[in-house]
Structures are given as structure tokens and as C-alpha cells.
Write a protein that holds these residues in place. Sequence first.
Motif, PDB file in Angstrom:
ATOM      1  N   LEU A  25     -32.237  48.305  29.486  1.00 41.80           N
ATOM      2  CA  LEU A  25     -32.833  48.493  28.161  1.00 41.80           C
ATOM      3  C   LEU A  25     -34.144  47.724  28.024  1.00 41.80           C
ATOM      4  O   LEU A  25     -35.062  48.181  27.338  1.00 41.80           O
ATOM      5  CB  LEU A  25     -31.848  48.069  27.077  1.00 41.80           C
ATOM      6  CG  LEU A  25     -30.626  48.974  26.895  1.00 41.80           C
ATOM      7  CD1 LEU A  25     -29.674  48.371  25.866  1.00 41.80           C
ATOM      8  CD2 LEU A  25     -31.043  50.378  26.494  1.00 41.80           C
ATOM      9  N   ALA A  26     -34.256  46.589  28.687  1.00 43.01           N
ATOM     10  CA  ALA A  26     -35.511  45.832  28.657  1.00 43.01           C
ATOM     11  C   ALA A  26     -36.631  46.630  29.320  1.00 43.01           C
ATOM     12  O   ALA A  26     -37.774  46.608  28.853  1.00 43.01           O
ATOM     13  CB  ALA A  26     -35.334  44.483  29.337  1.00 43.01           C
ATOM     14  N   LYS A  27     -36.305  47.346  30.399  1.00 45.36           N
ATOM     15  CA  LYS A  27     -37.320  48.186  31.055  1.00 45.36           C
ATOM     16  C   LYS A  27     -37.765  49.315  30.121  1.00 45.36           C
ATOM     17  O   LYS A  27     -38.948  49.637  30.039  1.00 45.36           O
ATOM     18  CB  LYS A  27     -36.792  48.740  32.378  1.00 45.36           C
ATOM     19  CG  LYS A  27     -36.685  47.684  33.463  1.00 45.36           C
ATOM     20  CD  LYS A  27     -36.162  48.231  34.756  1.00 45.36           C
ATOM     21  CE  LYS A  27     -37.166  48.983  35.556  1.00 45.36           C
ATOM     22  NZ  LYS A  27     -38.216  48.217  36.180  1.00 45.36           N
ATOM     23  N   VAL A  28     -36.829  49.915  29.402  1.00 41.45           N
ATOM     24  CA  VAL A  28     -37.161  50.961  28.433  1.00 41.45           C
ATOM     25  C   VAL A  28     -38.020  50.371  27.309  1.00 41.45           C
ATOM     26  O   VAL A  28     -39.038  50.944  26.922  1.00 41.45           O
ATOM     27  CB  VAL A  28     -35.887  51.629  27.866  1.00 41.45           C
ATOM     28  CG1 VAL A  28     -36.217  52.549  26.715  1.00 41.45           C
ATOM     29  CG2 VAL A  28     -35.137  52.372  28.953  1.00 41.45           C
ATOM     30  N   LYS A  82     -45.642  49.250  26.039  1.00 41.38           N
ATOM     31  CA  LYS A  82     -46.907  49.664  26.667  1.00 41.38           C
ATOM     32  C   LYS A  82     -47.473  50.914  25.992  1.00 41.38           C
ATOM     33  O   LYS A  82     -48.658  50.968  25.668  1.00 41.38           O
ATOM     34  CB  LYS A  82     -46.695  49.970  28.145  1.00 41.38           C
ATOM     35  CG  LYS A  82     -46.592  48.780  29.020  1.00 41.38           C
ATOM     36  CD  LYS A  82     -46.412  49.214  30.459  1.00 41.38           C
ATOM     37  CE  LYS A  82     -46.073  48.046  31.333  1.00 41.38           C
ATOM     38  NZ  LYS A  82     -45.769  48.439  32.699  1.00 41.38           N
ATOM     39  N   LYS A  83     -46.629  51.913  25.818  1.00 42.07           N
ATOM     40  CA  LYS A  83     -47.087  53.199  25.294  1.00 42.07           C
ATOM     41  C   LYS A  83     -47.596  53.095  23.860  1.00 42.07           C
ATOM     42  O   LYS A  83     -48.567  53.739  23.488  1.00 42.07           O
ATOM     43  CB  LYS A  83     -45.958  54.223  25.377  1.00 42.07           C
ATOM     44  CG  LYS A  83     -46.390  55.616  24.992  1.00 42.07           C
ATOM     45  CD  LYS A  83     -45.316  56.639  25.276  1.00 42.07           C
ATOM     46  CE  LYS A  83     -45.833  58.011  24.946  1.00 42.07           C
ATOM     47  NZ  LYS A  83     -44.896  59.059  25.332  1.00 42.07           N
ATOM     48  N   PHE A  84     -46.944  52.271  23.053  1.00 46.53           N
ATOM     49  CA  PHE A  84     -47.308  52.147  21.639  1.00 46.53           C
ATOM     50  C   PHE A  84     -47.851  50.758  21.360  1.00 46.53           C
ATOM     51  O   PHE A  84     -47.550  50.142  20.327  1.00 46.53           O
ATOM     52  CB  PHE A  84     -46.091  52.442  20.760  1.00 46.53           C
ATOM     53  CG  PHE A  84     -45.525  53.817  20.969  1.00 46.53           C
ATOM     54  CD1 PHE A  84     -46.170  54.925  20.446  1.00 46.53           C
ATOM     55  CD2 PHE A  84     -44.365  54.004  21.684  1.00 46.53           C
ATOM     56  CE1 PHE A  84     -45.660  56.201  20.632  1.00 46.53           C
ATOM     57  CE2 PHE A  84     -43.836  55.278  21.879  1.00 46.53           C
ATOM     58  CZ  PHE A  84     -44.492  56.381  21.358  1.00 46.53           C
ATOM     59  N   THR A 142     -46.897  47.936  18.587  1.00 50.78           N
ATOM     60  CA  THR A 142     -45.948  46.909  19.023  1.00 50.78           C
ATOM     61  C   THR A 142     -46.637  45.603  19.419  1.00 50.78           C
ATOM     62  O   THR A 142     -45.952  44.597  19.609  1.00 50.78           O
ATOM     63  CB  THR A 142     -45.146  47.407  20.238  1.00 50.78           C
ATOM     64  OG1 THR A 142     -46.052  47.595  21.340  1.00 50.78           O
ATOM     65  CG2 THR A 142     -44.393  48.682  19.941  1.00 50.78           C
ATOM     66  N   HIS A 143     -47.936  45.643  19.601  1.00 47.57           N
ATOM     67  CA  HIS A 143     -48.700  44.476  20.076  1.00 47.57           C
ATOM     68  C   HIS A 143     -48.178  43.997  21.430  1.00 47.57           C
ATOM     69  O   HIS A 143     -48.198  42.821  21.726  1.00 47.57           O
ATOM     70  CB  HIS A 143     -48.700  43.342  19.053  1.00 47.57           C
ATOM     71  CG  HIS A 143     -49.198  43.769  17.711  1.00 47.57           C
ATOM     72  ND1 HIS A 143     -50.532  44.002  17.466  1.00 47.57           N
ATOM     73  CD2 HIS A 143     -48.552  44.026  16.562  1.00 47.57           C
ATOM     74  CE1 HIS A 143     -50.684  44.380  16.210  1.00 47.57           C
ATOM     75  NE2 HIS A 143     -49.492  44.414  15.648  1.00 47.57           N
ATOM     76  N   SER A 190     -47.075  43.308  29.146  1.00 45.38           N
ATOM     77  CA  SER A 190     -46.262  43.770  28.022  1.00 45.38           C
ATOM     78  C   SER A 190     -44.862  43.208  28.225  1.00 45.38           C
ATOM     79  O   SER A 190     -44.470  42.884  29.338  1.00 45.38           O
ATOM     80  CB  SER A 190     -46.241  45.292  27.928  1.00 45.38           C
ATOM     81  OG  SER A 190     -45.768  45.849  29.120  1.00 45.38           O
ATOM     82  N   VAL A 191     -44.128  43.087  27.128  1.00 44.19           N
ATOM     83  CA  VAL A 191     -42.820  42.446  27.155  1.00 44.19           C
ATOM     84  C   VAL A 191     -41.798  43.375  26.510  1.00 44.19           C
ATOM     85  O   VAL A 191     -42.012  43.861  25.404  1.00 44.19           O
ATOM     86  CB  VAL A 191     -42.862  41.104  26.392  1.00 44.19           C
ATOM     87  CG1 VAL A 191     -41.486  40.478  26.314  1.00 44.19           C
ATOM     88  CG2 VAL A 191     -43.853  40.149  27.038  1.00 44.19           C
TER      89      VAL A 191
END
Length: 83
Positions: free
Chosen positions: A65-68, A74-76, A80-81, A56-57
Motif C-alpha cells: 500500500l505504501a508503494k501505491v 507522485k502523480k498528484f 499531495t505535495h 515522494s513519500v
Amino acid sequence: MSARIMNILSGFSPEVEIYSIDESFLKFKGFELYNLEELGREMIRKVKKYPGIPISVGIAPTKSLAKVANKIAKKFSTRTHGV
């Protein structure tokens, strides 16, 4: 396996910071004209095709913020594909 994935990702940006065995940060300074979401999807496609590992990216202006963003991706993932 990790080196193979990092090698693929290094083809997307000249600045790659390997953070851990399964995490890295790519800088996209100067890529303002690119569609970063599509670039993220292309990363996912390439890594899925060659090593066969799902990733996931998260795309954001800072590492935190990139980690969030990555957790949200991942969760959605259905929405979000993965990006």
C-alpha cells in the motif's frame, strides 16, 4: 548519492529497509502520536535541501500500500505535495 539519501532518511526512523538503490521502507511503529503526513513533508524538505534530489513519500500500513500511495503522491503532487 543513494547512501546520502538513505542516511538522511534513517534520521526519521530507527527501522529502515533499503529496498533498492532509489527506494526504502521506514517503519513508524510507535509513532501514532505524530503527524505522519508532516513527517513525510519534512523528509522531502531535508532530501531536497541537502542532496537536492526530489522525492515522494507514500505512507500506509503495508509495503504494497505504501508503494501505491507513493505512486499517487507522485502523480498528484500538486495536491499531495509529494506525500
